[in-house]
Design an enzyme around this catalytic site. Structure first.
Site, short mmCIF file in Angstrom:
data_model
loop_
_atom_site.label_atom_id
_atom_site.label_comp_id
_atom_site.label_asym_id
_atom_site.label_seq_id
_atom_site.Cartn_x
_atom_site.Cartn_y
_atom_site.Cartn_z
CG PHE A 229 39.59 44.89 42.58
CD1 PHE A 229 39.35 44.93 41.21
CD2 PHE A 229 39.04 45.91 43.36
CE1 PHE A 229 38.59 45.95 40.63
CE2 PHE A 229 38.31 46.94 42.79
CZ PHE A 229 38.08 46.96 41.43
NE ARG A 230 43.08 38.39 38.83
CZ ARG A 230 42.31 37.44 38.32
NH1 ARG A 230 41.65 36.61 39.11
NH2 ARG A 230 42.19 37.32 37.01
CG HIS B 57 32.40 29.84 36.86
ND1 HIS B 57 33.29 30.82 36.49
CD2 HIS B 57 32.58 28.84 35.96
CE1 HIS B 57 33.98 30.43 35.43
NE2 HIS B 57 33.55 29.22 35.09
CG HIS C 269 30.84 34.61 33.59
ND1 HIS C 269 30.40 33.31 33.71
CD2 HIS C 269 31.87 34.73 34.47
CE1 HIS C 269 31.13 32.66 34.59
NE2 HIS C 269 32.02 33.51 35.08
CG ASN D 183 37.70 29.75 31.69
OD1 ASN D 183 37.91 29.41 30.55
ND2 ASN D 183 38.51 29.41 32.68
CG ASP E 13 34.65 37.43 34.68
OD1 ASP E 13 35.18 37.45 35.81
OD2 ASP E 13 34.75 36.44 33.92
CG HIS F 213 45.19 36.94 33.84
ND1 HIS F 213 45.22 36.20 35.00
CD2 HIS F 213 43.97 36.72 33.29
CE1 HIS F 213 44.07 35.55 35.14
NE2 HIS F 213 43.29 35.85 34.12
#
Length: 420
Positions: free
Chosen positions: A62-63, A177, A230, A276, A303, A307
């Site tokens: 959610f940045r 990750h 992921h 990624n 994920d 952007h």
């Protein structure tokens, strides 16, 4: 009060699949059954629709704080509600990083005002540098859902073992990750035929596979509860399958883009298909689907990685990786998994609500008396077109697609938070 009538109730906790009514208010689900009545209640006619526990996405960005030009907690929550989600777990790679109690509390307080339940994971390492553990005990006491350095791989095995031992002691999960930078020429595109065609270095399967093998074995030996995030490689799916067989408390996520698209999408969608880990081959996609079918892969997550349009307009090597995913996840699960007959709709609900909740030590949502009133109502076969987003971002290769699974209502804590 809200009275939902004549819906097909699909509950993966009780394995209920039958047409019934559901009466609820802000305190929770009051009653379920046939021919219910409630004077003064708002009535929703769910004839022909599915009524299921609210979905849970255990992997979103959610940045917030620091990168809110891409997304913030409120716009992210709105996107989640539109997708049928009532609970999300935010990753810790914000600015500043969620590696201390002060920042964790900041996110939590803002999340309390959101449309849905916003949980926050804390970082494993300070500043996501992979050098020193955060104060995991203090973060756990402050309500961190779990621990992850998502976005950046951890390369120090000694630190990873320490993190696993501490997380096991705290009774909380870890999520990893898995991409070894030393084995990637350039990130975001699979090192294969398409990368060669566009003259791009690419990221090999080996970058993921070696990390998954390492962390599966460390999880086995420490007893920690670990999620492989992921997953994208057929070899990694097999490694998780083996780890489970050996008795490791290992879990795995799959995203809709990894079980729907292949590396060929890069040729059609450009940077909108830069991820990624990257989209790989049809063999990898099929292996992910097989892993979902046999339970090797426990969770479907998005994920969700918003952007700006300006960022995604850059050349492939300079553009950021990731797509916005909350508003298309349920639909792609139906489109790519249920409609082809790989899994049932009940299985999909288990992957998208029950399993992620259990991994994060929560009581999973259920449509039973006394349970929280967190629900999604959708048309399984009803077609809709992906033409706009409630997220701040529109970086999705699925824009313009027509998909099944239109969400009509999302109800969180007894309130309608999305009406479609």
């Amino acid at each position: 009060m809200i009275l939902i009538q004549n819906g097909r109730v699909l509950d993966p906790v009780t394995n209920t699949d039958q047409v019934m009514d559901v009466l609820l208010d802000e305190s929770g689900i009051v009653k379920t059954g046939e021919h219910l009545e409630a004077e003064g209640a708002d009535v929703i006619d769910a004839s022909g629709l599915v009524v299921a526990p609210g979905l849970m996405d255990a992997h979103v960005h959610f940045r917030d704080p620091g990168l809110t030009y891409k997304e913030d907690i409120f716009t992210g929550a709105a996107a989640a509600a539109r997708g049928g989600f009532t609970t999300v777990v935010c990753m810790a790679n914000t600015k500043p990083t969620v590696d201390n109690v002060e920042t964790l509390n900041l996110v939590q307080k803002k999340g309390e005002k959101a449309l849905i339940h916003v949980l926050q994971a804390a970082a494993i390492s300070k500043g996501l540098k992979g050098e020193e553990l955060t104060d995991m005990e203090a973060l756990a006491e402050a309500g961190a859902a779990g621990f992850t350095d998502d976005g950046i791989p951890l390369m120090d095995e000694k630190l990873i073992v320490s993190a696993m031992e501490k997380a096991k002691e705290l009774g909380l999960p870890l999520a990893f990750h898995e991409e070894d930078p030393a084995l990637m020429s350039e990130p975001g595109v699979h090192k294969g035929a398409v990368a060669e065609k566009i003259g791009y270095g690419g990221a090999a399967r080996a970058a993921e596979d070696v990390m998954v093998a390492r962390d599966c074995m460390l999880a086995l030996h420490t007893g920690a509860s670990v999620c492989i995030q992921h997953i994208s490689s057929e070899n990694s799916v097999e490694l998780v399958r083996l780890a489970k067989k050996l008795g490791a408390d290992v879990h795995a996520e799959a995203t809709p883009h990894h079980f729907t698209l292949t590396e060929e999408a890069v040729l059609k969608y450009g940077t909108m298909a830069r991820m990624n880990p990257p989209l790989r081959t049809e063999a990898d996609r099929q292996a992910i689907i097989e892993g979902i079918k046999d339970g090797t892969i426990d969770m479907i997550v998005t994920d969700h990685a918003p952007h700006s349009a300006e960022e995604k307009a850059r050349p492939m090597a300079q553009a950021p990786s990731g797509i916005t995913g909350l508003e298309t996840s349920l639909a792609l699960g139906i489109h790519s998994l249920v409609e082809p007959g790989y899994i049932t709709l009940m299985d999909l609900m288990r992957l998208m609500s029950k399993a992620p909740a259990e991994f994060y030590r929560m009581v999973p949502g259920s449509i039973t008396e006394g349970a929280p009133a967190d629900l999604v109502i959708f048309g399984e076969h009803e077609q809709w077109t992906v033409d706009h987003f409630d997220s701040k971002a529109e970086n999705s290769p699925f824009k313009g697609w027509t998909l099944p699974g239109k969400v009509h209502y999302t109800i969180c804590a007894g309130k309608i938070v999305y009406r479609g």
